[in-house]
Scaffold this motif. Structure first.
Motif, mmCIF file in Angstrom:
data_model
loop_
_atom_site.group_PDB
_atom_site.id
_atom_site.type_symbol
_atom_site.label_atom_id
_atom_site.label_comp_id
_atom_site.label_asym_id
_atom_site.label_seq_id
_atom_site.Cartn_x
_atom_site.Cartn_y
_atom_site.Cartn_z
ATOM 1 N N THR A 187 54.055 39.272 48.313
ATOM 2 C CA THR A 187 53.550 40.465 48.862
ATOM 3 C C THR A 187 52.895 40.690 49.868
ATOM 4 N N ILE A 188 51.842 39.596 50.085
ATOM 5 C CA ILE A 188 51.262 39.410 51.216
ATOM 6 C C ILE A 188 52.148 38.947 52.438
ATOM 7 N N LYS A 189 53.119 38.260 52.375
ATOM 8 C CA LYS A 189 54.208 37.850 53.245
ATOM 9 C C LYS A 189 54.766 39.200 53.757
ATOM 10 N N GLU A 198 44.462 47.207 45.200
ATOM 11 C CA GLU A 198 46.090 47.588 45.236
ATOM 12 C C GLU A 198 47.024 46.759 44.255
ATOM 13 N N LEU A 199 46.558 45.308 44.014
ATOM 14 C CA LEU A 199 47.063 44.372 43.124
ATOM 15 C C LEU A 199 46.855 44.644 41.754
ATOM 16 N N PHE A 200 46.106 45.575 41.192
ATOM 17 C CA PHE A 200 45.916 46.314 40.038
ATOM 18 C C PHE A 200 46.677 47.364 39.696
ATOM 19 N N SER A 201 47.740 47.722 40.080
ATOM 20 C CA SER A 201 48.298 48.930 40.107
ATOM 21 C C SER A 201 48.749 49.202 38.429
ATOM 22 N N VAL A 202 48.981 48.083 37.859
ATOM 23 C CA VAL A 202 49.398 48.208 36.393
ATOM 24 C C VAL A 202 48.051 47.993 35.683
ATOM 25 N N GLN A 203 47.793 49.225 34.885
ATOM 26 C CA GLN A 203 46.398 49.419 34.048
ATOM 27 C C GLN A 203 46.335 48.460 33.035
ATOM 28 N N GLU A 204 47.166 47.757 32.263
ATOM 29 C CA GLU A 204 47.122 46.986 31.067
ATOM 30 C C GLU A 204 45.991 45.787 31.274
ATOM 31 N N VAL A 209 43.823 40.894 34.018
ATOM 32 C CA VAL A 209 43.252 39.527 33.694
ATOM 33 C C VAL A 209 44.041 38.507 34.344
ATOM 34 N N VAL A 210 45.354 38.464 34.427
ATOM 35 C CA VAL A 210 46.237 37.481 35.067
ATOM 36 C C VAL A 210 46.152 37.624 36.394
ATOM 37 N N THR A 211 46.098 38.912 36.943
ATOM 38 C CA THR A 211 46.011 38.903 38.490
ATOM 39 C C THR A 211 44.674 38.369 39.080
ATOM 40 N N PHE A 212 43.581 38.953 38.190
ATOM 41 C CA PHE A 212 42.200 38.268 38.567
ATOM 42 C C PHE A 212 42.265 36.845 38.730
ATOM 43 N N LEU A 213 42.916 36.210 37.637
ATOM 44 C CA LEU A 213 43.096 34.751 37.807
ATOM 45 C C LEU A 213 43.958 34.254 38.776
ATOM 46 N N ALA A 214 45.039 34.727 38.956
ATOM 47 C CA ALA A 214 45.901 34.325 40.053
ATOM 48 C C ALA A 214 45.054 34.475 41.679
ATOM 49 N N VAL A 215 44.344 35.575 41.806
ATOM 50 C CA VAL A 215 43.784 35.550 43.010
ATOM 51 C C VAL A 215 42.620 34.596 43.302
ATOM 52 N N ILE A 235 37.917 45.397 49.925
ATOM 53 C CA ILE A 235 38.116 44.026 50.157
ATOM 54 C C ILE A 235 39.792 43.955 50.497
ATOM 55 N N ILE A 236 39.956 43.171 51.521
ATOM 56 C CA ILE A 236 41.262 42.871 51.727
ATOM 57 C C ILE A 236 41.678 41.279 51.882
ATOM 58 N N VAL A 237 42.962 41.291 51.105
ATOM 59 C CA VAL A 237 43.523 40.220 50.697
ATOM 60 C C VAL A 237 44.536 39.869 51.715
ATOM 61 N N GLU A 238 44.356 38.488 52.405
ATOM 62 C CA GLU A 238 45.261 38.121 53.312
ATOM 63 C C GLU A 238 45.497 36.772 53.325
ATOM 64 N N ALA A 239 46.825 36.224 53.775
ATOM 65 C CA ALA A 239 46.824 34.684 53.918
ATOM 66 C C ALA A 239 46.166 34.172 54.872
ATOM 67 N N ARG A 240 45.805 32.816 54.553
ATOM 68 C CA ARG A 240 44.933 31.977 55.481
ATOM 69 C C ARG A 240 45.595 31.807 56.722
#
Length: 242
Positions: A187-189, A198-204, A209-215, A235-240
């Motif tokens: 997604t970032i690429k 925006e990474l948490f569009s799915v509300q389950e 939890v999985v998305t947070f741990l992945a970040v 908060i903005i997520v970007e590639a290093r």
């Protein structure tokens, strides 16, 4: 799902969390409402547990200390023995002293890092004016674990206000942390940068939890960075950068 240990590089401990709460409240360390800070600290610990983080033992030790201080605050003065009052006072004073000393340490460490960074520029080559400008201004600050938890709590609060509580439905196929890491990188690429929420569009709950741990894992591996312009900005997520 395995619990994720938050004691990794660049992630902080209980005193950092307390200082974060004081900074968030925008009050002087000498004028904090200890009762409010205690309640917020316990809420953070609960959120960390909900996110299935393997909380370091010192977080729980601090939580027990704060609960003891809070329980003493709730007792009427007439029911306290002089020794109890003295113990309560000592516990509060010790906590204040710890925070003040730790704050001095953090500020000194930050000052030394800045001096080291400036000294590293002394023999550097002149900047190439023909180079493509960076996508973000240099004043963007890298967020901490607690900033990310702030964002998660705001997300939860918004869901409650909109009567959309997080569902705990268990799906037959749950996305793994590794797979979610790959999805985030792709997604970032494609988009270059994305708002954290925006990474948490799915509300389950499982997806959150999985998305947070992945970040967290991508930050630990220095594959991404999470930045914001100030304490209350998105908060903005970007590639290093390479």
């Amino acid at each position: 799902m395995e619990h994720y240990n938050v004691k990794i590089d660049n992630f902080e401990g209980p005193l950092d969390l307390l200082l974060h709460l004081i900074q968030k409240a925008e009050v002087d360390i000498y004028h904090i409402s200890l009762k409010t800070i205690i309640e917020q600290y316990l809420q953070y610990v609960q959120t960390m547990q909900e996110l299935e983080l393997d909380i370091a033992s010192e977080y729980l030790v601090m939580a027990a200390t704060l609960l003891q201080i809070k329980s003493n605050m709730l007792l009427p003065p007439s029911s306290k023995e002089s020794a109890d009052i003295e113990d309560e006072y000592d516990a509060e004073e010790k906590l204040y002293e710890q925070l003040i000393e730790y704050k001095k340490y953090k500020e000194a460490a930050l000052s030394l890092r800045k001096k080291e960074k400036r000294s590293g520029f002394r023999y550097s080559k002149p900047a190439d004016t023909s180079a493509r400008p960076l996508p973000f201004a240099k004043e963007k600050r890298t967020v901490s674990l607690f900033d990310l938890i702030d964002a998660i709590q705001r997300l939860k609060d918004r869901q409650v206000k909109e009567n959309r509580p997080v569902t705990t439905t268990v799906e037959k196929e749950t996305t793994t942390v590794t797979n979610r890491m790959t999805e985030i990188i792709l997604t970032i690429k494609e988009r270059k940068r994305i708002r954290f929420e925006e990474l948490f569009s799915v509300q389950e709950k499982s997806h959150i939890v999985v998305t947070f741990l992945a970040v967290l894992e991508l930050m630990k591996n220095q594959q991404i960075r999470c930045v914001q312009s100030n304490n209350f900005a998105d908060i903005i997520v970007e590639a290093r950068e390479e």
